[in-house]
Design a protein around this motif. Structure first.
Motif, PDB file in Angstrom:
ATOM      1  N   ILE A 173       0.826  -1.204   0.000  1.00  0.00           N
ATOM      2  CA  ILE A 173       0.000   0.000   0.000  1.00  0.00           C
ATOM      3  C   ILE A 173       0.864   1.259   0.000  1.00  0.00           C
ATOM      4  O   ILE A 173       0.633   2.205  -0.751  1.00  0.00           O
ATOM      5  CB  ILE A 173      -0.933   0.014   1.227  1.00  0.00           C
ATOM      6  N   ASP A 174       1.908   1.280   0.824  1.00  0.00           N
ATOM      7  CA  ASP A 174       2.609   2.532   1.127  1.00  0.00           C
ATOM      8  C   ASP A 174       3.708   2.903   0.144  1.00  0.00           C
ATOM      9  O   ASP A 174       4.078   4.073   0.065  1.00  0.00           O
ATOM     10  CB  ASP A 174       3.221   2.442   2.527  1.00  0.00           C
ATOM     11  N   GLY A 215       7.749  -3.527  -6.065  1.00  0.00           N
ATOM     12  CA  GLY A 215       8.563  -2.828  -7.045  1.00  0.00           C
ATOM     13  C   GLY A 215       7.733  -2.168  -8.137  1.00  0.00           C
ATOM     14  O   GLY A 215       8.008  -1.029  -8.544  1.00  0.00           O
ATOM     15  N   ALA A 216       6.700  -2.871  -8.612  1.00  0.00           N
ATOM     16  CA  ALA A 216       5.824  -2.295  -9.633  1.00  0.00           C
ATOM     17  C   ALA A 216       5.066  -1.098  -9.087  1.00  0.00           C
ATOM     18  O   ALA A 216       4.893  -0.077  -9.775  1.00  0.00           O
ATOM     19  CB  ALA A 216       4.847  -3.361 -10.139  1.00  0.00           C
ATOM     20  N   ARG A 217       4.630  -1.199  -7.848  1.00  0.00           N
ATOM     21  CA  ARG A 217       3.936  -0.066  -7.226  1.00  0.00           C
ATOM     22  C   ARG A 217       4.865   1.140  -7.085  1.00  0.00           C
ATOM     23  O   ARG A 217       4.442   2.282  -7.204  1.00  0.00           O
ATOM     24  CB  ARG A 217       3.401  -0.485  -5.858  1.00  0.00           C
ATOM     25  N   ALA A 218       6.145   0.903  -6.849  1.00  0.00           N
ATOM     26  CA  ALA A 218       7.107   2.008  -6.775  1.00  0.00           C
ATOM     27  C   ALA A 218       7.219   2.711  -8.124  1.00  0.00           C
ATOM     28  O   ALA A 218       7.249   3.947  -8.191  1.00  0.00           O
ATOM     29  CB  ALA A 218       8.468   1.483  -6.321  1.00  0.00           C
ATOM     30  N   ALA A 226      10.320   6.508   7.423  1.00  0.00           N
ATOM     31  CA  ALA A 226      10.392   6.444   8.882  1.00  0.00           C
ATOM     32  C   ALA A 226       9.002   6.273   9.492  1.00  0.00           C
ATOM     33  O   ALA A 226       8.816   5.500  10.435  1.00  0.00           O
ATOM     34  CB  ALA A 226      11.056   7.706   9.433  1.00  0.00           C
ATOM     35  N   ILE A 227       8.025   6.992   8.935  1.00  0.00           N
ATOM     36  CA  ILE A 227       6.658   6.883   9.448  1.00  0.00           C
ATOM     37  C   ILE A 227       6.122   5.469   9.244  1.00  0.00           C
ATOM     38  O   ILE A 227       5.530   4.858  10.141  1.00  0.00           O
ATOM     39  CB  ILE A 227       5.755   7.919   8.752  1.00  0.00           C
ATOM     40  N   THR A 228       6.350   4.919   8.042  1.00  0.00           N
ATOM     41  CA  THR A 228       5.885   3.563   7.750  1.00  0.00           C
ATOM     42  C   THR A 228       6.591   2.541   8.629  1.00  0.00           C
ATOM     43  O   THR A 228       5.956   1.619   9.166  1.00  0.00           O
ATOM     44  CB  THR A 228       6.141   3.243   6.265  1.00  0.00           C
ATOM     45  N   GLY A 232      -0.621  12.236   3.446  1.00  0.00           N
ATOM     46  CA  GLY A 232      -1.789  11.882   4.240  1.00  0.00           C
ATOM     47  C   GLY A 232      -2.198  10.439   4.039  1.00  0.00           C
ATOM     48  O   GLY A 232      -2.612   9.760   4.987  1.00  0.00           O
ATOM     49  N   ALA A 233      -2.070   9.934   2.790  1.00  0.00           N
ATOM     50  CA  ALA A 233      -2.388   8.530   2.532  1.00  0.00           C
ATOM     51  C   ALA A 233      -1.445   7.607   3.286  1.00  0.00           C
ATOM     52  O   ALA A 233      -1.865   6.590   3.852  1.00  0.00           O
ATOM     53  CB  ALA A 233      -2.322   8.253   1.027  1.00  0.00           C
ATOM     54  N   VAL A 234      -0.149   7.961   3.296  1.00  0.00           N
ATOM     55  CA  VAL A 234       0.812   7.160   4.046  1.00  0.00           C
ATOM     56  C   VAL A 234       0.516   7.212   5.535  1.00  0.00           C
ATOM     57  O   VAL A 234       0.520   6.192   6.228  1.00  0.00           O
ATOM     58  CB  VAL A 234       2.254   7.654   3.767  1.00  0.00           C
ATOM     59  N   LEU A 235       0.265   8.406   6.039  1.00  0.00           N
ATOM     60  CA  LEU A 235      -0.005   8.555   7.472  1.00  0.00           C
ATOM     61  C   LEU A 235      -1.300   7.859   7.872  1.00  0.00           C
ATOM     62  O   LEU A 235      -1.399   7.303   8.972  1.00  0.00           O
ATOM     63  CB  LEU A 235      -0.073  10.041   7.839  1.00  0.00           C
TER      64      LEU A 235
END
Length: 509
Positions: free
Chosen positions: A64-65, A116-119, A228-230, A413-416
Motif C-alpha cells: 500500500i505505502d 517494485g511495480a507499485r514504486a 520512517a513513518i511507515t 496523508g495517505a501514508v499517514l
C-alpha cells in the motif's frame, strides 16, 4: 533572495473559458479517476493479494505505502519540471508509463515484485496529478469557473473511489487479483488521444535554470521521512526509523534554506507564509489521513469479518462516495458567500460524527454505511475548498509547484492514514490475539501477522480449531477499532481548528 517572493498574490478574474475548456476538463478527469480507482481497488484487492502472495505484515503495508512513498518524494520535482518543460507534456509521459507499469503489476508473481511495480507506478503517477490541477489553473482563469472545475476535479477522486470497488469487485469475482491493475489501460488510451487535441500546453514563461541540488534535496527530504513513518507503524520505535526521520528533517531544512537563498527558487517558500495556502495544505493532509485510515479498516471489516464479497463490499461504500461527490459540488455556491474559516470546520463536523459512529456502534453494515456517508460529506466539502485556496494563493506561472505541494500533502496523508490508523489497529490486533493451544508455530505466526493471515489459517484447519482461531482474530481486530476511531475523530477536529485559525483572510477577487 528574490524581491517578489513576499508580494501577496492578488487574485484577478480572467476571461471565462468556453466549451473547449470544459471538454479539456473531462479529459483531465481521466488520470484523476485512474489514480483514485487504483487506490480503492488496491484496498479492496488486498485480502485477495494477501491470500495469493502471502505477504508478511510489513510487506502488506509496503504494498500500500510504497506508491505514495515514491509519489510524495517526487511530486515537487515533477510539478516544477512541468512548470518548466510543459505540464501537458509531463501528463502524457506519466500516462504512458503508468499504463505500461500497470500491466507489469497485474502479473507480479511475488509480493516483492508487486512492491517494485507499485514504486514505478509512483514514479509515473508523480507526473500525472500536479499536471492535472495546474492545467486547470491555466485553463480556467475565471475564479467562479475554476471553483466549479476544481469541485469536479475533486469529485472525480470520489467517483473513482466509488467506481473502483464495484469494477474491482466484479473483476475479483471473475478473474484473478491482477486484473484490477489492467483497468488503467482503457482509461489512459482516450487521454493519450484527446489531450493533445483539447488540452492547451502551459508552462512558466520564465522558469529559470534547473537546480539539481534542490531536486535531490526534495527527494532526500520526503522519501526517508515517509519511510520512517511507515517503519514506525510496522515495527514500532526503532533506531532505523529514528535515523531516517532525522535524515528527512535535516534534508528538508537544507532544502528550505536553499530555496530562501535562491534568486529563482524551485519552490517559493513565501507561499507558506500565507494562511490561505499553508492552512489549506494542512486541512488537505489531515482530511486524507482520516479518509484513508477509515478505508483501511472498513475494507477488511466488510470482506473478512462480515463476509461480504468484494463487489458487495464496494456497493456498501457507494453511498459514502456519492455523499462526497455531492458535498464537493454543492459547497461551491455556498463558498462564494461564507468564509472558509467557518465553512470548512462546519463541514468537518460531519466527518467527526462519522468516526464517532464507528467508535460507538456494533460495526454492522448499516452502521458502516451511515458512518461513511457522514465522513464523506465533510471530506468532500473540505477538499474542494482547500484545493481552490491553494491554487488561488499561488501565481499562475507557479501553478505546477503549488499543485505538487497540494498533492504531496495528499499522498503523505495517505501514508499517514495507513501508518498511523492502520498501524494502531495492527498493534491492537497483535496484542489482543489469543490463539488456541496446540496450533502449529508457522500457522500461529501467519495468524499473528494480519487478519487475512488468520483467515487463511482458519480455513486450513478442522473444527473446532478453525472457529476458535477466527473468533479470536475477529475479536482482536475489533479491539482497536474504538481507540483508532477516536484518534481519527481527533485528527479531523485538529483540521477544523487549523481551518478556523488560518483561513480567516480570504483571497479576494
Amino acid at each position: 533572495m528574490t524581491t517578489t517572493a513576499s508580494i501577496p498574490v492578488q487574485e484577478t478574474d480572467g476571461p471565462r473559458a468556453g466549451a473547449r475548456g470544459w471538454w479539456a476538463l473531462i479529459v483531465l478527469m481521466l488520470p484523476v479517476l485512474l489514480v483514485s480507482v487504483d487506490n480503492t481497488v488496491l484496498s479492496f484487492a488486498l485480502p485477495e493479494i494477501s491470500l495469493a502472495l502471502a505477504p508478511s505484515g510489513a510487506e502488506q503495508l509496503w504494498i500500500i505505502d510504497v506508491y505514495p512513498l515514491v509519489l510524495a518524494g517526487l511530486l515537487v520535482t515533477m510539478g516544477t519540471l512541468g512548470d518548466r518543460f510543459g505540464r501537458r507534456r509531463m501528463l502524457l509521459i506519466g500516462a504512458t508509463g503508468f499504463a505500461a507499469v500497470s500491466a507489469l503489476a497485474a502479473f507480479a508473481p511475488t509480493a516483492l515484485t508487486l512492491i517494485g511495480a507499485r514504486a514505478l507506478l509512483g514514479f509515473f503517477g508523480a507526473m500525472l496529478m500536479p499536471s492535472t490541477l495546474s492545467l486547470l489553473r491555466s485553463i480556467f482563469t475565471n475564479r467562479d469557473q475554476r471553483r466549479m472545475a476544481i469541485a469536479v476535479w475533486a469529485s472525480a477522486f470520489s467517483a473513482g473511489s466509488a467506481l473502483g470497488p464495484i469494477v474491482g469487485g466484479f473483476l475479483l469475482e471473475h478473474f484473478w487479483w491482477g486484473s484490477v491493475f489492467l483497468i488503467a489501460v482503457p482509461v489512459l488510451i482516450p487521454l493519450l488521444i484527446c489531450a493533445p487535441l483539447l488540452v492547451p500546453e502551459s508552462r512558466d514563461p520564465n522558469p529559470g535554470r534547473i537546480d539539481p541540488i534542490s531536486i535531490l534535496l526534495s527527494i532526500a527530504a520526503m522519501t526517508p521521512l515517509v519511510y520512517a513513518i511507515t517503519s514506525f507503524a510496522v515495527e514500532g520505535p526503532t533506531w532505523a526509523a529514528g535515523a531516517f526521520a532525522v535524515l528527512g528533517i535535516l534534508m528538508g531544512a537544507l532544502f528550505v534554506r536553499r530555496q530562501l537563498r535562491a534568486d529563482i527558487p524551485m519552490l517559493d517558500m513565501a507561499l507558506f507564509r500565507r494562511g490561505s495556502f499553508s492552512g489549506a495544505i494542512l486541512v488537505n493532509l489531515l482530511s486524507v489521513v482520516a479518509l484513508v485510515g477509515f478505508l483501511y479498516y472498513v475494507s477488511q471489516h466488510l470482506q473478512l469479518v462480515l463476509g461480504l464479497t468484494p463487489m458487495v463490499a464496494g456497493f456498501a461504500l457507494v453511498p459514502g462516495m456519492a455523499a462526497m461527490i455531492v458535498s464537493g459540488l454543492a459547497i461551491v455556491p455556498v463558498s462564494r458567500r461564507i468564509s472558509p474559516h467557518i465553512l470548512i470546520p462546519a463541514a468537518l463536523m460531519f466527518s467527526v460524527l462519522g468516526y464517532l459512529l464507528v467508535a460507538f456502534t456494533s460495526g454492522s453494515i448499516a452502521a458502516l454505511v451511515l458512518s461513511f456517508v457522514s465522513l464523506g460529506i465533510g471530506i468532500g466539502a473540505a477538499e474542494t475548498i482547500s484545493n481552490e485556496l491553494i491554487l488561488a494563493s499561488a501565481p499562475p506561472e507557479k501553478a505546477g509547484a503549488a499543485s505538487a505541494v497540494s498533492e504531496t500533502a495528499y499522498e503523505l496523508g495517505a501514508v499517514l492514514g495507513t501508518a498511523i490508523l492502520g498501524g494502531i489497529i495492527t498493534a491492537f490486533y497483535r496484542g489482543a490475539l489469543v490463539l488456541p493451544q496446540g496450533l502449529d508455530a508457522g500457522a500461529a505466526d501467519a495468524a499473528r501477522e494480519t487478519l487475512a493471515g488468520a483467515y487463511s489459517v482458519s480455513h486450513g484447519l478442522g473444527e473446532p480449531a478453525a472457529t476458535q482461531v477466527w473468533e479470536a482474530a475477529t475479536a482482536a481486530f475489533g479491539s482497536g477499532v474504538g481507540v483508532t476511531s477516536l484518534i481519527g475523530a481527533g485528527l479531523v477536529v485538529l483540521a477544523a481548528v487549523i481551518a478556523a485559525t488560518t483561513l480567516k483572510t480570504r483571497t479576494r477577487s
